[in-house]
Design a protein around this motif. Sequence first.
Motif, short mmCIF file in Angstrom:
data_model
loop_
_atom_site.label_atom_id
_atom_site.label_comp_id
_atom_site.label_asym_id
_atom_site.label_seq_id
_atom_site.Cartn_x
_atom_site.Cartn_y
_atom_site.Cartn_z
N TYR A 37 0.85 -1.19 0.00
CA TYR A 37 0.00 0.00 0.00
C TYR A 37 0.89 1.24 0.00
CZ TYR A 37 -3.59 -3.29 1.48
OH TYR A 37 -4.45 -4.34 1.54
N PHE A 38 0.46 2.27 -0.68
CA PHE A 38 1.19 3.53 -0.71
C PHE A 38 0.56 4.49 0.28
CE2 PHE A 38 2.02 1.58 -4.74
CZ PHE A 38 3.37 1.81 -4.92
N HIS A 39 1.44 5.16 1.02
CA HIS A 39 0.96 6.21 1.93
C HIS A 39 1.97 7.34 1.90
CE1 HIS A 39 -1.04 8.18 5.21
NE2 HIS A 39 0.10 8.27 5.85
N GLU A 40 1.57 8.47 1.36
CA GLU A 40 2.44 9.64 1.19
C GLU A 40 3.72 9.21 0.50
OE1 GLU A 40 2.67 11.53 5.01
OE2 GLU A 40 0.53 11.93 5.06
N SER A 41 4.88 9.43 1.10
CA SER A 41 6.14 9.07 0.44
C SER A 41 6.65 7.71 0.89
CB SER A 41 7.18 10.14 0.70
OG SER A 41 7.44 10.21 2.08
N CYS A 42 5.82 6.93 1.53
CA CYS A 42 6.22 5.62 2.04
C CYS A 42 5.32 4.53 1.48
CB CYS A 42 6.13 5.60 3.56
SG CYS A 42 7.28 6.72 4.36
N LYS A 43 5.75 3.31 1.73
CA LYS A 43 4.96 2.14 1.38
C LYS A 43 4.73 1.32 2.64
CE LYS A 43 6.79 1.53 -3.28
NZ LYS A 43 7.60 0.64 -4.13
N VAL A 44 3.58 0.71 2.70
CA VAL A 44 3.28 -0.22 3.78
C VAL A 44 3.16 -1.59 3.12
CG1 VAL A 44 1.68 -0.90 5.60
CG2 VAL A 44 2.07 1.53 5.12
N TYR A 45 4.06 -2.49 3.47
CA TYR A 45 4.02 -3.85 2.95
C TYR A 45 3.29 -4.70 3.97
CZ TYR A 45 7.62 -2.15 -0.19
OH TYR A 45 8.31 -1.44 -1.13
N ASN A 51 -3.81 -16.33 11.06
CA ASN A 51 -4.08 -15.67 12.34
C ASN A 51 -3.18 -14.47 12.63
OD1 ASN A 51 -1.78 -17.20 12.65
ND2 ASN A 51 -2.31 -17.98 14.67
N MET A 52 -2.29 -14.11 11.71
CA MET A 52 -1.37 -12.99 11.98
C MET A 52 -1.30 -12.06 10.78
SD MET A 52 0.30 -13.05 14.96
CE MET A 52 1.88 -12.31 14.76
N LYS A 53 -1.03 -10.78 11.09
CA LYS A 53 -0.82 -9.77 10.05
C LYS A 53 0.52 -9.11 10.35
CE LYS A 53 -5.73 -9.06 9.52
NZ LYS A 53 -6.87 -8.18 9.59
N TYR A 54 1.40 -9.12 9.35
CA TYR A 54 2.73 -8.54 9.48
C TYR A 54 2.80 -7.32 8.58
CZ TYR A 54 3.76 -13.15 11.38
OH TYR A 54 3.75 -14.30 12.14
N SER A 69 10.53 -10.40 1.62
CA SER A 69 11.52 -11.33 2.17
C SER A 69 11.74 -11.04 3.66
CB SER A 69 12.83 -11.20 1.40
OG SER A 69 13.82 -12.01 1.95
N PHE A 70 11.80 -9.75 4.00
CA PHE A 70 11.92 -9.34 5.41
C PHE A 70 10.72 -9.84 6.21
CE2 PHE A 70 10.54 -6.19 8.59
CZ PHE A 70 11.56 -6.36 9.51
N LEU A 71 9.52 -9.64 5.67
CA LEU A 71 8.31 -10.08 6.39
C LEU A 71 8.29 -11.60 6.56
CD1 LEU A 71 5.64 -7.67 4.88
CD2 LEU A 71 6.61 -7.63 7.18
N GLU A 72 8.76 -12.33 5.58
CA GLU A 72 8.84 -13.80 5.70
C GLU A 72 9.83 -14.18 6.79
OE1 GLU A 72 6.97 -16.26 4.30
OE2 GLU A 72 5.79 -14.57 3.57
N ALA A 73 10.95 -13.46 6.87
CA ALA A 73 11.94 -13.73 7.92
C ALA A 73 11.34 -13.44 9.30
CB ALA A 73 13.20 -12.88 7.70
N VAL A 74 10.54 -12.38 9.40
CA VAL A 74 9.87 -12.06 10.67
C VAL A 74 8.89 -13.17 11.02
CG1 VAL A 74 8.28 -10.47 11.82
CG2 VAL A 74 10.17 -9.57 10.46
N LYS A 75 8.12 -13.63 10.05
CA LYS A 75 7.18 -14.75 10.30
C LYS A 75 7.92 -15.97 10.83
CE LYS A 75 3.98 -13.94 6.50
NZ LYS A 75 3.40 -14.54 5.29
N LEU A 104 17.19 -8.18 12.49
CA LEU A 104 16.63 -8.41 11.15
C LEU A 104 16.50 -7.11 10.37
CD1 LEU A 104 13.71 -11.01 11.48
CD2 LEU A 104 15.76 -11.19 10.09
N ILE A 105 16.02 -6.08 11.04
CA ILE A 105 15.84 -4.78 10.38
C ILE A 105 17.18 -4.25 9.89
CG2 ILE A 105 15.25 -2.34 10.78
CD1 ILE A 105 13.01 -3.38 12.66
N ILE A 106 18.20 -4.35 10.72
CA ILE A 106 19.54 -3.89 10.33
C ILE A 106 20.04 -4.69 9.14
CG2 ILE A 106 21.95 -3.81 11.07
CD1 ILE A 106 20.83 -3.06 13.90
N ASP A 107 19.86 -6.01 9.18
CA ASP A 107 20.33 -6.86 8.07
C ASP A 107 19.62 -6.51 6.76
OD1 ASP A 107 22.04 -8.18 9.76
OD2 ASP A 107 20.76 -9.94 10.02
N TYR A 108 18.32 -6.28 6.84
CA TYR A 108 17.57 -5.97 5.62
C TYR A 108 17.74 -4.53 5.17
CZ TYR A 108 15.43 -10.48 5.04
OH TYR A 108 15.23 -11.81 4.79
#
Length: 179
Positions: A37-45, A51-54, A69-75, A104-108
Amino acid sequence: SRGLGDVYKRQAIDKGTYQLAIANILPKLAPNRQKCYFHESCKVYASTTDNMKYLCLADSDFKLDCAFSFLEAVKDKVNKTFSETEINTANSFGDGFRQELETLIIDYNKDPESDKAKAIIANLTDLKNIAAENINKVLERDIKIEVVLQKSNAMKGVCLLYTSPSPRDLSTSRMPSSA
């Protein structure tokens, strides 16, 4: 997300608009789907399971495949760290898990494009060094060729002295003529 500081600054300034955007996005998310999703100058993936929303908030230039790929790693981290009961009843996963997410955030956030650029620069440097080495070899060969040419020209001059047969050679090589 890449540009983490900028995203957080904008999020802090416009905290209400981002929260509103997330609040609008969450109900739209279907189970087992991925969406951007697009929001202003950012994106929301967004990536969902049954049962979960990332969600991942990132700069608009952050690559889609990297975000998912980041979200899959978080899952994977969530599923390996917590039982299904803990996931279903938790409001927060605690500081220990927060540190794993930060890692994870730093790695990605490492810019894969800069890694590619570094590899290209390294390849170009190697190519330049090889080319310089080859040029030096050619110049050395050229010098050797010039020396060989000079020596052959010198020998040619010496050889010219013996191009005509000597009188002795002429007398021995003649056969008596039979009349």
